[in-house]
Enzyme design. Sequence first.
Site, mmCIF file in Angstrom:
data_model
loop_
_atom_site.group_PDB
_atom_site.id
_atom_site.type_symbol
_atom_site.label_atom_id
_atom_site.label_comp_id
_atom_site.label_asym_id
_atom_site.label_seq_id
_atom_site.Cartn_x
_atom_site.Cartn_y
_atom_site.Cartn_z
ATOM 1 N N GLY A 62 -37.725 17.204 16.430
ATOM 2 C CA GLY A 62 -38.257 17.158 17.794
ATOM 3 C C GLY A 62 -39.315 18.190 18.131
ATOM 4 C CG LEU A 87 -39.601 0.579 19.594
ATOM 5 C CD1 LEU A 87 -40.443 1.039 20.778
ATOM 6 C CD2 LEU A 87 -38.111 0.649 19.929
ATOM 7 C CG ASN A 107 -46.106 5.862 16.000
ATOM 8 O OD1 ASN A 107 -45.054 6.492 16.056
ATOM 9 N ND2 ASN A 107 -46.693 5.566 14.845
ATOM 10 C CG HIS A 130 -49.275 7.225 10.818
ATOM 11 N ND1 HIS A 130 -48.144 6.616 10.334
ATOM 12 C CD2 HIS A 130 -50.120 7.335 9.759
ATOM 13 C CE1 HIS A 130 -48.303 6.367 9.047
ATOM 14 N NE2 HIS A 130 -49.487 6.794 8.672
ATOM 15 C CG ASP A 157 -50.678 -3.629 17.243
ATOM 16 O OD1 ASP A 157 -49.837 -3.285 16.390
ATOM 17 O OD2 ASP A 157 -51.896 -3.731 16.991
ATOM 18 C CG ASP A 184 -48.221 2.941 11.081
ATOM 19 O OD1 ASP A 184 -47.677 3.397 12.101
ATOM 20 O OD2 ASP A 184 -47.751 3.092 9.940
ATOM 21 C CD GLU A 209 -47.413 15.736 12.573
ATOM 22 O OE1 GLU A 209 -46.350 16.172 13.064
ATOM 23 O OE2 GLU A 209 -47.457 15.048 11.547
#
Length: 210
Positions: free
Chosen positions: A11, A105, A119, A121, A158, A162, A191
């Site tokens: 996290g 998902l 997201n 990556h 979508d 990715d 990130e």
Amino acid sequence: MNIAVLVSGGGTNLQALIDYEKSVSECPYHIAVVISNTKSAYALERASLAGIPSFVKSPYSVMGKEVAEKADRDTKRIAVSDAVLEVCREYKVNAIVLAGYLSVLGGTIIDEYAGKIVNLHPALLPKFGGVGMWGHNVHEAVLAAHEKESGCTVHLVDSGCDTGKILVQKKVPVMEGDTPDSLYSRIAPHEHEAMVEGVCLLAKLLGYSR
């Protein structure tokens, strides 16, 4: 913009979002809830320390152990996704942030939150994306391909893997003698920056900030 942050591990990107929300008086997002697909994720402790409601939505917790063990991957994926959607509706979530979420998902949640899921990556998409490309697998693939740079990408989710629109990318050089660990350690701080920038940009795109 109320966000749900979906997590699986330590996290650190969740922490970056928590810290930014606390430090900026006009933060364009509010972390309404944290959802993990594993009960051992330290991210849940981070949520607790920050006073953020959190839930575990795994195949076992959603379907029960006996049913989950007999179910195929797609059935488990949809069951977890539907359970996540219920929490998002309950907490009036406007957008979903996948911050090191090591599951995929599917189903209704993708349609209901179309254009509202981001997201993170750990590579420069569209390179090194897709099924199996997560964590050290990505960094190993980058090194095996003798790439001169890598980094991270925040993108819209979508129905593919990715494949959504890229919002933010951060680049770092690949050094001679790099290992997956050393490459990751160089990317990780970026990130955190990309995660915050991507969520703030999503807020702007959805009309929650100027």
